[in-house]
Design a protein around this motif. Structure first.
Motif, PDB file in Angstrom:
ATOM      1  N   ILE A  74       0.842  -1.196   0.000  1.00 38.80           N
ATOM      2  CA  ILE A  74       0.000   0.000   0.000  1.00 38.80           C
ATOM      3  C   ILE A  74       0.875   1.244   0.000  1.00 38.80           C
ATOM      4  CG2 ILE A  74      -2.000  -1.051   1.120  1.00 38.80           C
ATOM      5  CD1 ILE A  74      -0.900   0.236   3.755  1.00 38.80           C
ATOM      6  N   ASP A  75       0.239   2.413  -0.100  1.00 36.54           N
ATOM      7  CA  ASP A  75       0.979   3.667  -0.034  1.00 36.54           C
ATOM      8  C   ASP A  75       0.863   4.289   1.357  1.00 36.54           C
ATOM      9  OD1 ASP A  75      -1.350   5.425   0.169  1.00 36.54           O
ATOM     10  OD2 ASP A  75      -1.672   5.073  -1.959  1.00 36.54           O
ATOM     11  N   THR A  76       1.585   5.370   1.565  1.00 39.58           N
ATOM     12  CA  THR A  76       1.624   6.009   2.878  1.00 39.58           C
ATOM     13  C   THR A  76       0.329   6.721   3.239  1.00 39.58           C
ATOM     14  OG1 THR A  76       2.569   8.060   1.986  1.00 39.58           O
ATOM     15  CG2 THR A  76       4.122   6.378   2.777  1.00 39.58           C
ATOM     16  N   GLN A  77      -0.570   6.880   2.296  1.00 37.84           N
ATOM     17  CA  GLN A  77      -1.824   7.584   2.571  1.00 37.84           C
ATOM     18  C   GLN A  77      -3.013   6.646   2.756  1.00 37.84           C
ATOM     19  OE1 GLN A  77      -1.824  11.022   3.153  1.00 37.84           O
ATOM     20  NE2 GLN A  77       0.329  10.415   3.178  1.00 37.84           N
ATOM     21  N   ALA A  78      -2.819   5.347   2.568  1.00 41.23           N
ATOM     22  CA  ALA A  78      -3.932   4.391   2.650  1.00 41.23           C
ATOM     23  C   ALA A  78      -4.618   4.418   4.008  1.00 41.23           C
ATOM     24  CB  ALA A  78      -3.434   2.986   2.334  1.00 41.23           C
ATOM     25  N   TRP A  79      -3.886   4.690   5.048  1.00 43.02           N
ATOM     26  CA  TRP A  79      -4.473   4.659   6.391  1.00 43.02           C
ATOM     27  C   TRP A  79      -5.516   5.756   6.597  1.00 43.02           C
ATOM     28  CZ3 TRP A  79      -3.049   8.042  10.705  1.00 43.02           C
ATOM     29  CH2 TRP A  79      -2.210   9.091  10.342  1.00 43.02           C
ATOM     30  N   HIS A  80      -5.554   6.741   5.700  1.00 42.24           N
ATOM     31  CA  HIS A  80      -6.560   7.803   5.778  1.00 42.24           C
ATOM     32  C   HIS A  80      -7.893   7.406   5.132  1.00 42.24           C
ATOM     33  CE1 HIS A  80      -3.955  10.832   7.461  1.00 42.24           C
ATOM     34  NE2 HIS A  80      -3.097  10.733   6.470  1.00 42.24           N
ATOM     35  N   ILE A  81      -7.908   6.329   4.368  1.00 44.65           N
ATOM     36  CA  ILE A  81      -9.133   5.894   3.698  1.00 44.65           C
ATOM     37  C   ILE A  81     -10.096   5.366   4.773  1.00 44.65           C
ATOM     38  CG2 ILE A  81     -10.150   4.278   2.036  1.00 44.65           C
ATOM     39  CD1 ILE A  81      -7.372   4.301   0.618  1.00 44.65           C
ATOM     40  N   PRO A  82     -11.305   5.916   4.848  1.00 44.47           N
ATOM     41  CA  PRO A  82     -12.246   5.456   5.879  1.00 44.47           C
ATOM     42  C   PRO A  82     -12.439   3.940   5.841  1.00 44.47           C
ATOM     43  CG  PRO A  82     -13.090   7.418   4.798  1.00 44.47           C
ATOM     44  CD  PRO A  82     -11.871   6.978   4.010  1.00 44.47           C
ATOM     45  N   ARG A  83     -12.316   3.312   6.991  1.00 44.61           N
ATOM     46  CA  ARG A  83     -12.535   1.871   7.230  1.00 44.61           C
ATOM     47  C   ARG A  83     -11.426   0.980   6.690  1.00 44.61           C
ATOM     48  NH1 ARG A  83     -16.603   3.962   4.854  1.00 44.61           N
ATOM     49  NH2 ARG A  83     -16.461   2.692   2.990  1.00 44.61           N
ATOM     50  N   PHE A  84     -10.450   1.520   5.968  1.00 47.14           N
ATOM     51  CA  PHE A  84      -9.461   0.675   5.302  1.00 47.14           C
ATOM     52  C   PHE A  84      -8.633  -0.141   6.304  1.00 47.14           C
ATOM     53  CE2 PHE A  84      -5.440  -0.313   3.186  1.00 47.14           C
ATOM     54  CZ  PHE A  84      -5.913  -0.945   2.045  1.00 47.14           C
ATOM     55  N   VAL A  85      -8.054   0.501   7.285  1.00 42.73           N
ATOM     56  CA  VAL A  85      -7.198  -0.204   8.250  1.00 42.73           C
ATOM     57  C   VAL A  85      -8.010  -1.240   9.020  1.00 42.73           C
ATOM     58  CG1 VAL A  85      -5.774   0.062  10.324  1.00 42.73           C
ATOM     59  CG2 VAL A  85      -5.575   1.715   8.458  1.00 42.73           C
ATOM     60  N   ALA A 127      -1.280   3.674  13.656  1.00 42.22           N
ATOM     61  CA  ALA A 127      -2.625   3.245  13.251  1.00 42.22           C
ATOM     62  C   ALA A 127      -2.621   1.774  12.858  1.00 42.22           C
ATOM     63  CB  ALA A 127      -3.138   4.112  12.101  1.00 42.22           C
ATOM     64  N   TRP A 128      -1.611   1.351  12.101  1.00 44.76           N
ATOM     65  CA  TRP A 128      -1.530  -0.063  11.723  1.00 44.76           C
ATOM     66  C   TRP A 128      -1.241  -0.925  12.939  1.00 44.76           C
ATOM     67  CZ3 TRP A 128      -3.655  -1.890   7.608  1.00 44.76           C
ATOM     68  CH2 TRP A 128      -3.801  -1.079   6.492  1.00 44.76           C
ATOM     69  N   HIS A 129      -0.360  -0.472  13.816  1.00 53.83           N
ATOM     70  CA  HIS A 129      -0.063  -1.246  15.028  1.00 53.83           C
ATOM     71  C   HIS A 129      -1.301  -1.380  15.914  1.00 53.83           C
ATOM     72  CE1 HIS A 129       4.583  -0.605  14.894  1.00 53.83           C
ATOM     73  NE2 HIS A 129       4.158  -1.520  14.037  1.00 53.83           N
ATOM     74  N   GLN A 130      -2.095  -0.326  16.014  1.00 57.20           N
ATOM     75  CA  GLN A 130      -3.321  -0.384  16.814  1.00 57.20           C
ATOM     76  C   GLN A 130      -4.258  -1.470  16.283  1.00 57.20           C
ATOM     77  OE1 GLN A 130      -5.262   3.397  17.259  1.00 57.20           O
ATOM     78  NE2 GLN A 130      -6.879   2.572  18.551  1.00 57.20           N
ATOM     79  N   ALA A 131      -4.199  -1.729  14.989  1.00 57.27           N
ATOM     80  CA  ALA A 131      -5.012  -2.782  14.363  1.00 57.27           C
ATOM     81  C   ALA A 131      -4.282  -4.133  14.390  1.00 57.27           C
ATOM     82  CB  ALA A 131      -5.351  -2.400  12.928  1.00 57.27           C
ATOM     83  N   HIS A 132      -3.126  -4.181  15.060  1.00 55.89           N
ATOM     84  CA  HIS A 132      -2.328  -5.412  15.180  1.00 55.89           C
ATOM     85  C   HIS A 132      -1.777  -5.886  13.838  1.00 55.89           C
ATOM     86  CE1 HIS A 132      -3.659  -5.500  19.309  1.00 55.89           C
ATOM     87  NE2 HIS A 132      -4.904  -5.410  18.873  1.00 55.89           N
ATOM     88  N   VAL A 133      -1.343  -4.927  13.029  1.00 53.06           N
ATOM     89  CA  VAL A 133      -0.764  -5.216  11.717  1.00 53.06           C
ATOM     90  C   VAL A 133       0.685  -4.736  11.724  1.00 53.06           C
ATOM     91  CG1 VAL A 133      -0.897  -4.712   9.234  1.00 53.06           C
ATOM     92  CG2 VAL A 133      -3.011  -5.025  10.567  1.00 53.06           C
ATOM     93  N   LEU A 134       1.597  -5.601  11.286  1.00 51.09           N
ATOM     94  CA  LEU A 134       3.016  -5.250  11.195  1.00 51.09           C
ATOM     95  C   LEU A 134       3.260  -4.301  10.021  1.00 51.09           C
ATOM     96  CD1 LEU A 134       4.519  -8.821  11.642  1.00 51.09           C
ATOM     97  CD2 LEU A 134       4.438  -7.008  13.363  1.00 51.09           C
ATOM     98  N   VAL A 135       4.259  -3.444  10.166  1.00 49.85           N
ATOM     99  CA  VAL A 135       4.586  -2.482   9.115  1.00 49.85           C
ATOM    100  C   VAL A 135       6.004  -2.734   8.615  1.00 49.85           C
ATOM    101  CG1 VAL A 135       4.876  -0.045   8.542  1.00 49.85           C
ATOM    102  CG2 VAL A 135       3.025  -0.754  10.074  1.00 49.85           C
ATOM    103  N   HIS A 136       6.098  -3.067   7.335  1.00 52.33           N
ATOM    104  CA  HIS A 136       7.373  -3.285   6.644  1.00 52.33           C
ATOM    105  C   HIS A 136       7.495  -2.163   5.617  1.00 52.33           C
ATOM    106  CE1 HIS A 136      10.255  -6.345   4.626  1.00 52.33           C
ATOM    107  NE2 HIS A 136      10.473  -5.153   4.115  1.00 52.33           N
ATOM    108  N   VAL A 137       8.568  -1.394   5.699  1.00 50.04           N
ATOM    109  CA  VAL A 137       8.720  -0.284   4.763  1.00 50.04           C
ATOM    110  C   VAL A 137       9.858  -0.544   3.782  1.00 50.04           C
ATOM    111  CG1 VAL A 137       7.757   1.416   6.344  1.00 50.04           C
ATOM    112  CG2 VAL A 137      10.227   1.076   6.289  1.00 50.04           C
ATOM    113  N   GLY A 138       9.676  -0.005   2.585  1.00 50.25           N
ATOM    114  CA  GLY A 138      10.734   0.027   1.597  1.00 50.25           C
ATOM    115  C   GLY A 138      11.446   1.365   1.722  1.00 50.25           C
ATOM    116  N   TYR A 139      12.765   1.340   1.747  1.00 46.53           N
ATOM    117  CA  TYR A 139      13.555   2.545   1.974  1.00 46.53           C
ATOM    118  C   TYR A 139      14.666   2.615   0.938  1.00 46.53           C
ATOM    119  CZ  TYR A 139      15.022   6.437   4.850  1.00 46.53           C
ATOM    120  OH  TYR A 139      15.286   7.688   5.301  1.00 46.53           O
TER     121      TYR A 139
END
Length: 174
Positions: A74-85, A127-139
């Protein structure tokens, strides 16, 4: 329009996707064969017009005793989409891969990645951690404003301030 990205050159500018019912049929058939974990490799599942129908279908499968787990890009803005997370987590998402690219705003601007807002990164991960989802980033290492010391500081920022779970580091190459 990211300067380093091959997606548009390889896949074009039109999003291609399968219908949610077609994906859910395949997932249910695969579940019967013992396949329960997926990596949805869409370049950005949050921008798919069928994400909500897919998640609703996966939630239903889980309710019917067919638990499926998945990772998605996903992109860095997906967490703003209502209900997505929330729906992603309820549907079985255990990890997200996010193209963060850099924590340096000057590097993001130079790369044409203006949608990535460094001031939101910690909140996004939380926000992702609150939903118990791990976050892996590309850098990306090697953007115009990187130095050996700034990269060290960026890694510390990822770990100590933004609190990502995993990071893949890619060298910028022509």
């Amino acid at each position: 329009n990211c300067s380093f990205c091959t997606i548009v050159n390889v896949q074009g500018r039109k999003m291609r996707h399968r219908s949610a019912p077609a994906m859910l049929r395949s997932i249910e058939e695969n579940h019967a064969r013992g396949f329960h974990v997926y990596f949805f490799t869409d370049d950005n599942l949050a921008r798919s017009p069928v994400w909500e129908a897919l998640f609703d279908g996966l939630i239903d499968l889980r309710r019917r005793g067919k638990p499926v787990r998945f990772m998605m890009q996903i992109d860095t803005q997906a967490w703003h989409i209502p209900r997505f997370v929330e729906k992603a987590a309820a549907a079985g998402c255990y990890a997200v891969f996010i193209g963060m690219e850099s924590v340096n705003p000057a590097n993001l601007e130079a790369a044409g990645k203006k949608q990535n807002k460094t001031g939101e990164f910690a909140g996004m991960v939380a926000a992702w951690h609150q939903a118990h989802v791990l976050v892996h980033v590309g850098y990306i290492i090697g953007l115009p404003h990187d130095t050996e010391e700034s990269v060290r500081q960026d890694v510390a920022t990822l770990k100590d301030e933004i609190k990502v779970d995993q990071a893949s580091f890619f060298m910028l190459t022509p």
